[in-house]
Design an enzyme around this catalytic site. Sequence first.
Site, PDB file in Angstrom:
ATOM      1  N   TRP A 228       0.810  -1.226   0.000  1.00  0.00           N
ATOM      2  CA  TRP A 228       0.000   0.000   0.000  1.00  0.00           C
ATOM      3  C   TRP A 228       0.832   1.259   0.000  1.00  0.00           C
ATOM      4  CZ3 TRP A 228      -4.338  -0.914  -2.008  1.00  0.00           C
ATOM      5  CH2 TRP A 228      -5.008  -2.108  -1.769  1.00  0.00           C
TER       6      TRP A 228
ATOM      7  N   ASP B 255      -1.501   6.570   6.326  1.00  0.00           N
ATOM      8  CA  ASP B 255      -2.583   5.700   5.852  1.00  0.00           C
ATOM      9  C   ASP B 255      -2.821   4.667   6.944  1.00  0.00           C
ATOM     10  OD1 ASP B 255      -4.214   3.774   4.730  1.00  0.00           O
ATOM     11  OD2 ASP B 255      -2.884   3.284   3.065  1.00  0.00           O
TER      12      ASP B 255
ATOM     13  N   LYS C  52     -12.091  -1.805   6.421  1.00  0.00           N
ATOM     14  CA  LYS C  52     -11.247  -2.806   7.051  1.00  0.00           C
ATOM     15  C   LYS C  52     -11.633  -2.993   8.520  1.00  0.00           C
ATOM     16  CE  LYS C  52      -8.827  -3.156   3.285  1.00  0.00           C
ATOM     17  NZ  LYS C  52      -7.815  -2.217   2.833  1.00  0.00           N
TER      18      LYS C  52
HETATM   19  C1  LIG Z   1      -7.239  -1.672   1.531  1.00  0.00           C
HETATM   20  C2  LIG Z   1      -6.195  -0.657   1.707  1.00  0.00           C
HETATM   21  C3  LIG Z   1      -6.062   0.444   0.839  1.00  0.00           C
HETATM   22  C4  LIG Z   1      -6.942   0.620  -0.374  1.00  0.00           C
HETATM   23  O1  LIG Z   1      -8.243   0.824  -0.011  1.00  0.00           O
HETATM   24  P1  LIG Z   1      -9.419   1.056  -1.074  1.00  0.00           P
HETATM   25  O2  LIG Z   1     -10.496   1.607  -0.230  1.00  0.00           O
HETATM   26  O3  LIG Z   1      -9.718  -0.275  -1.663  1.00  0.00           O
HETATM   27  O4  LIG Z   1      -8.937   2.032  -2.084  1.00  0.00           O
HETATM   28  C5  LIG Z   1      -5.090   1.379   1.102  1.00  0.00           C
HETATM   29  N1  LIG Z   1      -4.270   1.244   2.155  1.00  0.00           N
HETATM   30  C6  LIG Z   1      -4.355   0.199   3.002  1.00  0.00           C
HETATM   31  C7  LIG Z   1      -3.418   0.119   4.159  1.00  0.00           C
HETATM   32  C8  LIG Z   1      -5.315  -0.780   2.812  1.00  0.00           C
HETATM   33  O5  LIG Z   1      -5.399  -1.817   3.648  1.00  0.00           O
END
Ligand SMILES: *Cc1c(COP(=O)(O)O)cnc(C)c1O
Length: 358
Positions: free
Chosen positions: A100, A170, A194
């Site tokens: 990511w 993030d 998540k």
């Molecule tokens: C799943 C995830 C993303 C991407 O998320 P989307 O909502 O599918 O764009 C980005 N960063 C992390 C750490 C993730 O687990």
Amino acid sequence: MRIHNFSAGPSTLPMEILEALQKDIVDYQGVGYSLIEASHRGKVFDGIYNETMDLLKEIMGIPAGYSPFFLGGGATLQFAMIPMNFQGNGTAYYAKTGTWSNKATDDAQKLGKVVVAFDGKDSNYSTLPDPHQLEIPQDASYFYYCSNETIGGIQWQEVPEVGNVPLIVDTSSDFLSRPIDVEKFSLIYGGVQKNLAPAGATLVIVKDEMLERCPDTLPAYLSYKTHAKAKGLYNTPPVFSIWAVNLMLKWIKKNGGLVGMQQRAEEKAALLYDLFDSSSFYRNPVDAKYRSRMNVVFRLPSEELEAKFVAEALNEGLSALKGHKSVGGCRASIYNALEKSSVETLVAFMREFERRNG
Ligand SMILES: *Cc1c(COP(=O)(O)O)cnc(C)c1O
């Protein structure tokens, strides 16, 4: 019967929240229509929205001077919006620690100057930099990192020290899983699917001071200034997702807030890591200092055994244990809503599987 859902995302939700959504989906608390049919400028949604923002501020301890809002486009849209808004003519520093943060770095490189402050490639992304030894130049536009790499199962256990450089994180896959010192950050974001709610919303919390940097040349939706000014209601927000976040925030509060979430996560993670540490059959490839409390990755002695493990586990109602296709192996995602009893069931199955196949 409900399965034990170890999905990496969208993830399992508490049964009581699914039932609350089900109960209200047709007629929201007697108003005669569903919340998902209601205007996002109307009284019913307004109530939910304001309560959600208040709960969020309370639970995370968001101080004055920060603007939280929900955007569409997934966490992925933030990979581009962050550099568009904050890179300017300066240099942004990135830690590449897995899938990511690597994707975020790729997007930033398309938009301006980037220095990779750390690259975990040589260790196959199994370790992180020392958070106290980063040495980011004080004129950097910002420092960017991913607090928990969902696919690699590696998590920063401390906030990196970067002096006065704006810090951006993030936190998609460990959002609200432990206390966070918001004041250390210039921007915090994460997709809600998540750890909090169904997919659709990405929560962004931006320090108002940073908004001066947003170029006026940006299209409206892509500027954080637009969303901060409109308090997150510039356009139609992802209402269903926000409704579920509202219920999840109440659930988090009832279960001990972020301290309670951290305790839950540590107890669940320990069950699995203790098993790996006492077994020569299961192996966790991540530097022990940085093992994730959210996504627990592990290998078995062979890929054949891994396939057999995932298939037999599913027969026992233990679902979604296959690792991401880019890295292989196995992964148990143990987000906030997953009950400890599910991990206990998994560990019992793993011991038994080892006995039969070890
Ligand atoms: C799943 C995830 C993303 C991407 O998320 P989307 O909502 O599918 O764009 C980005 N960063 C992390 C750490 C993730 O687990």
